[in-house]
Design a protein around this motif. Structure first.
Motif, PDB file in Angstrom:
ATOM      1  N   TYR A   6      42.888  31.815  41.915  1.00  0.00           N
ATOM      2  CA  TYR A   6      43.953  31.213  41.105  1.00  0.00           C
ATOM      3  C   TYR A   6      43.871  31.793  39.698  1.00  0.00           C
ATOM      4  O   TYR A   6      42.828  31.726  39.046  1.00  0.00           O
ATOM      5  N   LYS A   7      44.977  32.364  39.248  1.00  0.00           N
ATOM      6  CA  LYS A   7      45.027  32.979  37.918  1.00  0.00           C
ATOM      7  C   LYS A   7      45.536  31.961  36.902  1.00  0.00           C
ATOM      8  O   LYS A   7      46.638  31.441  37.031  1.00  0.00           O
ATOM      9  N   THR A  12      47.057  35.219  32.576  1.00  0.00           N
ATOM     10  CA  THR A  12      48.391  35.811  32.700  1.00  0.00           C
ATOM     11  C   THR A  12      48.850  36.390  31.366  1.00  0.00           C
ATOM     12  O   THR A  12      49.403  37.501  31.301  1.00  0.00           O
ATOM     13  N   LYS A  13      48.591  35.646  30.285  1.00  0.00           N
ATOM     14  CA  LYS A  13      48.979  36.120  28.960  1.00  0.00           C
ATOM     15  C   LYS A  13      48.232  37.387  28.569  1.00  0.00           C
ATOM     16  O   LYS A  13      48.770  38.260  27.893  1.00  0.00           O
ATOM     17  N   ARG A  14      46.973  37.472  28.965  1.00  0.00           N
ATOM     18  CA  ARG A  14      46.141  38.619  28.581  1.00  0.00           C
ATOM     19  C   ARG A  14      46.146  39.729  29.622  1.00  0.00           C
ATOM     20  O   ARG A  14      45.427  40.703  29.504  1.00  0.00           O
ATOM     21  N   ASN A  15      46.939  39.537  30.679  1.00  0.00           N
ATOM     22  CA  ASN A  15      47.024  40.530  31.746  1.00  0.00           C
ATOM     23  C   ASN A  15      45.646  40.832  32.322  1.00  0.00           C
ATOM     24  O   ASN A  15      45.248  41.991  32.473  1.00  0.00           O
ATOM     25  N   SER A  16      44.910  39.770  32.645  1.00  0.00           N
ATOM     26  CA  SER A  16      43.560  39.903  33.183  1.00  0.00           C
ATOM     27  C   SER A  16      43.549  40.677  34.496  1.00  0.00           C
ATOM     28  O   SER A  16      44.456  40.551  35.324  1.00  0.00           O
ATOM     29  N   ASN A  21      40.191  43.292  40.501  1.00  0.00           N
ATOM     30  CA  ASN A  21      38.814  43.708  40.769  1.00  0.00           C
ATOM     31  C   ASN A  21      38.251  43.009  41.999  1.00  0.00           C
ATOM     32  O   ASN A  21      37.520  43.621  42.797  1.00  0.00           O
ATOM     33  N   LEU A  22      38.588  41.733  42.171  1.00  0.00           N
ATOM     34  CA  LEU A  22      38.129  41.007  43.356  1.00  0.00           C
ATOM     35  C   LEU A  22      38.732  41.581  44.630  1.00  0.00           C
ATOM     36  O   LEU A  22      38.095  41.596  45.686  1.00  0.00           O
ATOM     37  N   GLN A  23      39.965  42.072  44.526  1.00  0.00           N
ATOM     38  CA  GLN A  23      40.616  42.679  45.695  1.00  0.00           C
ATOM     39  C   GLN A  23      39.852  43.901  46.185  1.00  0.00           C
ATOM     40  O   GLN A  23      39.865  44.202  47.386  1.00  0.00           O
ATOM     41  N   PHE A  54      37.810  31.339  40.470  1.00  0.00           N
ATOM     42  CA  PHE A  54      38.480  31.191  39.175  1.00  0.00           C
ATOM     43  C   PHE A  54      37.734  32.056  38.172  1.00  0.00           C
ATOM     44  O   PHE A  54      36.520  32.273  38.304  1.00  0.00           O
ATOM     45  N   ASN A  55      38.437  32.524  37.168  1.00  0.00           N
ATOM     46  CA  ASN A  55      37.793  33.353  36.152  1.00  0.00           C
ATOM     47  C   ASN A  55      36.779  32.565  35.346  1.00  0.00           C
ATOM     48  O   ASN A  55      35.665  33.032  35.091  1.00  0.00           O
ATOM     49  N   ASP A  56      37.168  31.347  34.941  1.00  0.00           N
ATOM     50  CA  ASP A  56      36.337  30.617  33.995  1.00  0.00           C
ATOM     51  C   ASP A  56      36.651  29.121  34.047  1.00  0.00           C
ATOM     52  O   ASP A  56      37.815  28.727  34.159  1.00  0.00           O
ATOM     53  N   TYR A  57      35.621  28.298  33.965  1.00  0.00           N
ATOM     54  CA  TYR A  57      35.790  26.846  33.989  1.00  0.00           C
ATOM     55  C   TYR A  57      36.661  26.367  32.829  1.00  0.00           C
ATOM     56  O   TYR A  57      37.567  25.542  33.014  1.00  0.00           O
TER      57      TYR A  57
END
Length: 216
Positions: A6-7, A12-16, A21-23, A54-57
């Motif tokens: 889940y992004k 989304t704003k920072r175009n992470s 990379n996980l793909q 998730f990227n970060d809590y």
């Protein structure tokens, strides 16, 4: 079992590129798109034994900021369904990690108290996560500052040459005054005269000698 990602809105704003990379690691990973409400509704489609990344809590919690109770609802739904939640940058909050703490300490919450115990563990782990992130940030900042002071260019290909007028001027003064070249001043005297760090001085001195050798 399935893997999902889940992004958050911050990503989304920072175009992470975390999902991209996980793909590369998990080609079949599924991107859960939409709002936090969509995320909660999607939970029913996630089978037991799966992992939601998730990227970060902290970033995820920001998306639930209007009502953090929905976050714990989603978290506990996954907890009871044996679906792991994996925070890449804050693994201290992973469901598998929380369960491992309970197993290690042989803690078995009574009926109705599981969520309270899990919440307390998350709160405790988050304090440590903040300390870890602060330490990592400070170490990175210090390393970048040290590299900058030593004339190292960050984020460029090795061997790329940059014009540095200040460095060139200092090198000319070193060649002019140092006993190792055309002058009569010792290293200690010259470092004091130029007012530069010892590491910088010896770096420039090595570069001068190297340039002389390659020029022959």
């Amino acid at each position: 079992m399935g893997k999902y990602y889940y992004k958050t809105s911050a990503e989304t704003k920072r175009n992470s590129k975390t999902f991209d990379n996980l793909q590369n690691l998990y080609p079949d990973i599924v991107l859960i798109e939409g709002s936090t409400e969509d995320l909660i509704n999607y939970r029913e489609k996630i089978k037991t034994g799966s992992t939601v990344y998730f990227n970060d809590y902290f970033k995820l919690l920001d998306d639930f900021k209007e009502d953090s109770r929905f976050f714990m609802f989603f978290y506990m739904e996954c907890y009871y369904a044996n679906v792991d939640i994996c925070f890449i940058n804050t693994p201290e909050c992973n469901i598998s990690y929380i369960k491992s703490i309970l197993n290690t300490l042989d803690i078995h919450p009574r009926d109705g108290e599981t969520e309270l115990v899990v919440r307390k563990l998350i709160e405790s782990n988050i304090k440590q996560a903040k300390i870890n992130q602060s330490m990592a940030f400070n170490l990175k900042s210090t390393a970048l500052q040290t590299a900058k002071e030593n004339g190292v260019q960050i984020g460029v290909k090795k061997g790329t040459v940059f014009k540095n007028p200040k460095a060139d001027s200092l090198k000319e003064k070193i060649k002019m005054h140092s006993k190792a070249f055309n002058g009569n001043m010792s290293d200690v005297e010259l470092i004091e005269k130029l007012g530069i760090p010892r590491t910088t001085y010896y770096k420039y001195k090595r570069e001068i000698k190297h340039n002389k050798k390659t020029a022959k």
